[in-house]
Scaffold this active site. Structure first.
Site, mmCIF file in Angstrom:
data_model
loop_
_atom_site.group_PDB
_atom_site.id
_atom_site.type_symbol
_atom_site.label_atom_id
_atom_site.label_comp_id
_atom_site.label_asym_id
_atom_site.label_seq_id
_atom_site.Cartn_x
_atom_site.Cartn_y
_atom_site.Cartn_z
ATOM 1 N N LYS A 128 0.803 -0.993 -0.075
ATOM 2 C CA LYS A 128 -0.069 0.145 0.153
ATOM 3 C C LYS A 128 0.659 1.249 -0.012
ATOM 4 C CE LYS A 128 -4.613 0.681 0.085
ATOM 5 N NZ LYS A 128 -5.580 -0.311 -0.406
ATOM 6 N N ASP A 168 -7.005 4.391 -4.319
ATOM 7 C CA ASP A 168 -7.558 4.210 -3.073
ATOM 8 C C ASP A 168 -8.459 5.164 -2.716
ATOM 9 O OD1 ASP A 168 -7.814 1.932 -0.678
ATOM 10 O OD2 ASP A 168 -7.513 3.705 0.103
ATOM 11 N N SER A 379 -8.143 -5.656 -10.670
ATOM 12 C CA SER A 379 -6.969 -5.216 -10.968
ATOM 13 C C SER A 379 -5.997 -6.194 -11.650
ATOM 14 C CB SER A 379 -6.325 -4.792 -9.597
ATOM 15 O OG SER A 379 -6.583 -3.409 -9.395
#
Ligand code: GLU
Length: 447
Positions: A128, A168, A379
């Protein structure tokens, strides 16, 4: 040492080694406290310190992001990429641009992503990233300059076989466009699969935009089916009004759920006759406005500034906004009001005490790492299309998404039964995700 006391010691060590990162501590605790029975069954995981290794990111990158705003003033934000685990494939996970971002948020999200990505069954590791940059009230030109500066540093850490970011909170198609443009310029390579969530005009997958929200609704549909129920005719509230919330509402409406409320960080819209989704899309996707304006278009809709969406009685509740948005008191209200099912479109939106309330009440509860895995799974489908230089139809891609979500549901459901806790999707999701990662780590040796 028993499985439980070993896990307690690991948790204490995580807290000590990562001071102040409370969201990361919370995410670690929520996963590892369910793994005791797995260690009993697989002592080799304990011998090889698999959990201890998973809790330490493989690599953490923190960098300066300087840029010049429209007034000519220099701005300095902080960029992050936490490359957590790459035993199942290249690091994969979104970028979040929000003022609340700091290392603890990125680490919690990256840690969750390891298990979520493993659950999809696709070849993707967990990561992330993001920044404390606040895109709110920034011009297009400012967002572009920020993205270019961010990618000027990040590009050296990426690659289709290394690390593949996506969006995100605060990172959508516009930002992915600027990031991809700068990556291409820095590397002189048209490496489509280095980012996902691209526009379908230049390498993106159809359904990626819808995938997280649609997938969450497929998951709730599966949980209800397992109990002989369905979405049809049930009242639904969806927190948020961003990408995840919008497409969750769309799929709920298509499956004949009655969506009566949504929200943003300013307040709640309660529209008993049904949310007008075209209006939400226009306000949020096109005009980037506040949800408060919805009430100016519909006289029978009520705007509750600063209100809690969980006060609104409903049968299906989908938290699709952000972490820890649904606490113990809210969970109690939902249960008291007759809520049947909760599925998390956001990452870790329910506090640990809230989760306990749902579990004790015996309602269907789908944790984010299972319920919202449709986004990252699509994805991975985008990466497949890029690798084969192919594009798939909307129908074919959506069918794949639906299969993946029902597979995740089935696997979590079966694991919960296998470990003596039927209907416990938290346990099921953690165990299925963990086992897949643990097996690969064993195979690779101590790395
Ligand atoms: N940010 C999304 C998530 O939380 C998607 C990540 C991706 O597509 O790589 O799973």
């Amino acid at each position: 040492m028993t499985g439980e006391s070993r896990i307690e010691r690991i948790y204490e060590q995580v807290v000590r080694r990562n001071p102040g990162e409370v969201e990361f501590h919370q995410a670690v605790k929520e996963v590892i406290e369910t793994l005791g029975p797995v260690l009993v069954k697989h002592p080799e995981y304990a011998d090889q310190k698999i959990i201890e290794r998973i809790c330490e990111p493989e690599r953490q990158i923190i960098f300066r992001v300087p840029w010049v705003d429209d007034r000519g003033e220099v701005q300095i934000d902080r960029g992050f990429r936490v490359q957590f685990n790459s035993v199942l494939g290249p690091y994969k996970g979104g970028l979040r641009f929000h003022p609340s971002v700091y290392l603890g948020i990125i680490k919690f999200l990256g840690f969750e992503q390891i298990f979520k990505n493993a659950l999809t069954g696709m070849p993707i590791g967990g990561a992330k990233g993001g920044s404390d940059f606040d895109p709110k009230n920034r011009s297009d030109a400012e967002v572009m300059r920020f993205c270019q500066s961010f990618m000027t540093e990040l590009h050296r850490h990426l690659g289709e076989y290394t690390d593949v970011p996506a969006g995100d909170i605060g990172v959508g198609a516009r930002e992915i466009g600027y990031l991809f443009g700068q990556y291409k310029r820095m590397t002189n390579r048209y490496e489509s699969a280095v980012l996902t969530g691209k526009s379908p005009h230049w390498g993106g997958s159809l359904v990626r935009r819808e995938a997280t929200g649609y997938g969450t609704v497929y998951f709730v549909d599966e949980m209800l089916k397992a109990r002989g129920q369905s979405i049809e005719g049930h009242s639904c509230v969806v927190s948020g009004s961003g990408n995840v919330a919008i497409y969750a509402m769309e799929k709920l409406q298509r499956l004949r759920g009655s969506v009566i409320a949504c929200s943003d960080s300013g307040g709640v819209i309660y529209h008993k006759s049904g949310i007008d989704l075209d209006l939400v899309k226009r306000l949020k996707e096109v005009e980037r406005r506040r949800i408060a304006e919805y009430a100016q278009h519909h006289r029978d809709a009520k705007y509750i500034p600063g209100g809690s969406i969980w006060d609104i009685p409903c049968e299906i509740a989908l938290p699709c906004a952000t972490q820890n948005e649904l606490d113990e008191a809210a969970a109690r209200r939902l249960v008291a009001n007759g809520c049947l099912a909760v599925a998390e479109g956001a990452n870790m939106p329910t506090t640990p005490a809230g989760v306990r309330v749902f579990q004790e009440a015996g309602i269907a509860y789908g944790p984010g790492k299972a319920a919202n895995a449709g986004g990252v799974a699509t994805s991975a489908l985008e990466m497949q299309q890029n690798a084969s230089r192919d594009t798939w139809s909307f129908e074919h891609t959506e069918e794949r998404l639906q299969e993946i979500m029902s597979g995740i549901h089935r696997n979590c459901h079966e694991a919960a039964e296998e470990f003596g806790s039927p209907g416990n999707y938290v346990l099921g999701a953690n165990i299925v995700g963990f086992r897949r990662v643990a097996e690969a780590m064993l195979a690779f040796g101590v790395i």
